[in-house]
Design an enzyme around this catalytic site. Structure first.
Site, short mmCIF file in Angstrom:
data_model
loop_
_atom_site.label_atom_id
_atom_site.label_comp_id
_atom_site.label_asym_id
_atom_site.label_seq_id
_atom_site.Cartn_x
_atom_site.Cartn_y
_atom_site.Cartn_z
N GLU A 134 23.88 28.32 -78.45
CA GLU A 134 24.26 29.48 -79.27
C GLU A 134 23.71 29.37 -80.70
O GLU A 134 24.48 29.41 -81.67
CB GLU A 134 25.78 29.66 -79.26
CG GLU A 134 26.29 29.89 -77.83
CD GLU A 134 27.76 30.28 -77.72
OE1 GLU A 134 28.50 30.16 -78.70
OE2 GLU A 134 28.15 30.73 -76.62
N GLU B 65 27.05 30.64 -69.73
CA GLU B 65 28.48 30.61 -70.10
C GLU B 65 29.03 31.95 -69.69
O GLU B 65 29.10 32.88 -70.49
CB GLU B 65 28.67 30.34 -71.59
CG GLU B 65 28.46 28.90 -71.98
CD GLU B 65 28.96 28.59 -73.40
OE1 GLU B 65 29.83 29.32 -73.91
OE2 GLU B 65 28.44 27.61 -73.98
C1 8U8 Z 1 34.56 33.28 -81.97
C2 8U8 Z 1 33.46 33.40 -80.96
C3 8U8 Z 1 32.91 34.60 -80.66
C4 8U8 Z 1 31.88 34.68 -79.70
O1 8U8 Z 1 31.37 35.76 -79.37
O2 8U8 Z 1 31.44 33.58 -79.09
C5 8U8 Z 1 31.95 32.39 -79.38
C6 8U8 Z 1 31.45 31.29 -78.70
C7 8U8 Z 1 32.97 32.23 -80.31
C8 8U8 Z 1 33.47 30.95 -80.56
C9 8U8 Z 1 32.95 29.88 -79.90
C10 8U8 Z 1 31.94 30.07 -78.97
O3 8U8 Z 1 31.47 28.95 -78.35
C11 8U8 Z 1 31.09 28.95 -77.01
O4 8U8 Z 1 32.13 29.48 -76.21
C12 8U8 Z 1 33.21 28.57 -76.09
C13 8U8 Z 1 34.46 29.22 -75.53
O5 8U8 Z 1 35.49 28.55 -75.69
O6 8U8 Z 1 34.42 30.31 -74.92
C14 8U8 Z 1 32.82 27.38 -75.25
O7 8U8 Z 1 32.99 27.69 -73.86
C15 8U8 Z 1 31.38 26.94 -75.46
O8 8U8 Z 1 31.29 25.55 -75.48
C16 8U8 Z 1 30.72 27.51 -76.70
O9 8U8 Z 1 29.31 27.40 -76.52
#
Ligand code: 8U8
Length: 613
Positions: free
Chosen positions: A146, A265
């Site tokens: 990301e 993801e």
């Molecule tokens: C706040 C937020 C918004 C978004 O659109 O995507 C995100 C992705 C955000 C915060 C963290 C983020 O990280 C990914 O998603 C995580 C999750 O908990 O859904 C994790 O699954 C992943 O390791 C990370 O890449």
């Protein structure tokens, strides 16, 4: 509702593109609970879980002398971590993410860029030496995770230099190693667009050539934003957003129109650590099937996308409501590391025998076992009488001796209930007699969460409660296997599907040969919560696992006692956790494979003297 499958008309191949999970950070692989998680993941039959995508692997590497002729790397911690995957027949989606010894802070500095390229080459050469070229060629190397939402700390120009270094470094190690990205969080974000433009028509920083190889394109799309509230996921949003990415690629970069595409993801909701109880329940298993099916219908059939991989990011360690494959009980560990997606240095000194925990398999893990039983050729399914968009069907066959049909009943709305009576008719079957195995995940089958609630939702369950929960944690049959006679090439089955639920129906023709014995039987040691050594027995089935009704694990405390079966329920997965009532100092194990017709094959014996700590 009537579902009619015509086995005279194959409509294409079915690649099992959903066989992947992920988590962060990489240092968790040094811990015994993650090792158990990987053992359970690797135990899904038919490589039903094969890939594991992990952030910050390169935080486990250090080096000295970067920029000089005398670079010395320390791969030892990363080796330990990757060994855990390889031992479980899992393959990394290797994000080239992390900053070894804090050296790589500015990719616009030519010295740093050159050192990066060399580092990537040396990394790949090291793993080719360690695991063999054939193994590493199966890996997917990927960019930083990301990079479009702040995970990448440098600017976009630096990112392109970084990517070119990844590409050239890997090529130098072996031209067939696969690299792609950008694993972007936002649909069509500026970095996503810049990255595609760079790979298409930009100038390769190292070679001066126009364009850079791009072996796959990865995006992240989820069904709803993170929220502590139980927002309803919008499953179709995932495919819709992916479709807009695909259309953008086709319009602006037609050269990449057929490049393998993945959502690595692909979760119903952002925010793995928020508590949403549906993640412990059958809802998650059913919606996971629906999301996979939506990809088949709208991306593969609808748009002809070269859809290569769909990964749920559900390999974290946590509780029922977290996005995990296991519900973990015990003192909470790694909360900070996982929440901040960062390596904690203390984790790198973890004593693997320290942790005390117990883990129960969730329905969303078991559904991977059900999905793994699908065949590789698809057939048309027609729905009549009361078509419901909550019901979906994937009808498949494997060679000419097995058909497997997935039916799910899933509503996006978390709070919904109902029931569908299903009449499933299979026409134009080529065999006259088959054995029927009907696997089911619903509130009564393969659902330890409801049992845990009935127990009073204990935060620290007793040994007896855990034993009871484990009775519900395996893929389960709705009814005992039975013979089906097929008159005039047709058979009809009727059953109910509560909401939510998943059925996987397998009709098998008896193969001439009995099953083959499993191999590579080995033992691992874990601490449970009660100061009794637990022994994980695991094995490999290199033969055709498609006709296995159960692997039964047998134990004897000494060579002059009789072997007894110790798994309380049947399992089609290739591991079993032996939880004795008191610590065992010696004992022998063997595994008996039983096929749908009751034919057996026995493995060699392994002794607990070889339990590895
Ligand atoms: C706040 C937020 C918004 C978004 O659109 O995507 C995100 C992705 C955000 C915060 C963290 C983020 O990280 C990914 O998603 C995580 C999750 O908990 O859904 C994790 O699954 C992943 O390791 C990370 O890449």
């Amino acid at each position: 509702m009537q579902i009619i499958v015509d086995y005279a008309h194959a409509i294409g191949n079915l690649k099992h593109f959903w066989n992947s999970t992920g988590f962060t950070p990489a240092s968790l692989l040094l811990n015994s609970d993650m090792r158990q998680n990987m053992t359970y993941s690797g135990s899904i039959p038919n490589s039903g879980l094969k890939y594991v995508r992990i952030h910050y692997l390169l935080e486990l590497v250090s080096g000295s002398g970067f920029g000089s002729d005398d670079v010395v790397y320390d791969w030892s911690i990363l080796d330990q971590a990757i060994d855990v995957l390889i031992e479980n027949n899992l393959i990394p989606i290797f994000e080239l993410m992390g900053n070894p010894s804090g050296y790589f802070n500015d990719m616009t500095d030519d010295i740093v860029a050159q050192v990066w390229r060399k580092f990537v080459r040396d990394l790949a050469v090291h793993y080719i030496d360690r695991y063999g070229l054939d193994n590493v060629r199966q890996w997917y190397f990927e960019t930083w995770n990301e990079p479009d939402i702040g995970w990448w700390k440098q600017d976009n120009i630096s990112f392109m230099i970084y990517y070119d270094g990844c590409s050239e470094g890997l090529k130098e190690a072996d031209p067939e190693l696969r690299l792609g990205g950008p694993g972007s969080a936002r649909t069509l974000s500026p970095l996503f667009r810049d990255f595609l433009a760079h790979c298409d028509t930009g100038t390769n920083y190292f070679t001066g050539e126009t364009g850079v190889r791009l072996d796959f394109i990865s995006v992240h799309e989820k069904g709803v934003r993170n929220s502590p509230e139980d927002l309803n996921p919008n499953s179709m949003l995932i495919t819709q957003q992916e479709i807009s990415a695909v259309k953008y690629i086709r319009e602006h970069h037609p050269r990449f129109a057929d490049t393998p595409f993945m959502n690595n993801e692909c979760d119903p909701q952002v925010g793995w650590k928020d508590f949403h109880s549906w993640r412990g329940r059958t809802y998650h298993a059913a919606i996971a099937c629906k999301i996979i099916h939506q990809h088949v219908l709208h991306l593969i059939d609808g748009l002809g996308v070269n859809y290569t991989l769909l990964s749920n990011d559900h390999g974290f360690m946590g509780e029922w409501g977290n996005r995990t494959l296991l519900a973990r009980f015990g003192d909470i560990e790694d909360q900070r590391a996982q929440a901040e997606y960062q390596t904690e240095q203390a984790d790198l000194q973890e004593d693997i025998s320290r942790r005390k925990f117990e883990a129960i398999k969730k329905p969303v893990l078991n559904v991977m076992a059900l999905l793994s039983l699908l065949g590789d050729t698809r057939y048309e399914a027609i729905y009549t009488e009361g078509e419901s968009d909550a019901i979906g069907v994937l009808a498949t066959a494997h060679d000419d001796n097995q058909v497997a049909i997935l039916i799910y009943h899933s509503q996006d709305k978390i709070i919904s209930c109902g029931n569908q009576s299903i009449k499933l008719t299979l026409n134009n079957l080529t065999f006259k007699k088959a054995r029927l195995a009907h696997y089911r995940i619903d509130h009564k089958h393969g659902n330890p969460f409801d049992m845990w609630e009935e127990q009073g939702a204990p935060r620290y369950p007793t040994q007896q409660q855990l034993t009871e929960l484990r009775r519900y944690q395996e893929p389960t049959l709705l009814e005992p296997v039975r013979d089906l006679m097929i008159d005039e090439d047709t058979v009809a089955l009727t059953f109910d599907m509560p909401l939510p639920s998943v059925s996987l129906i397998v009709l098998s023709v008896r193969p001439d040969n009995p099953p083959e014995a499993v191999t590579n039987l080995r033992l691992e040691h874990y601490n449970g919560l009660f100061d009794i050594n637990q022994i994980m027995v695991k094995w490999e089935d290199k033969s055709n696992t498609r006709f296995v009704q159960t692997y039964d694990v047998y134990f004897r405390p000494s060579s002059d006692s009789a072997f007894e079966r110790i798994n309380p329920v049947d399992t089609i997965c290739t591991c079993f956790l032996h939880v004795p009532s008191q610590t065992i100092t010696h004992g022998d194990y063997k595994v008996r494979t039983v096929d749908y017709w009751g034919r057996i094959a026995e493995s060699e014996i392994v002794s607990s003297g070889s339990v590895s700590k």
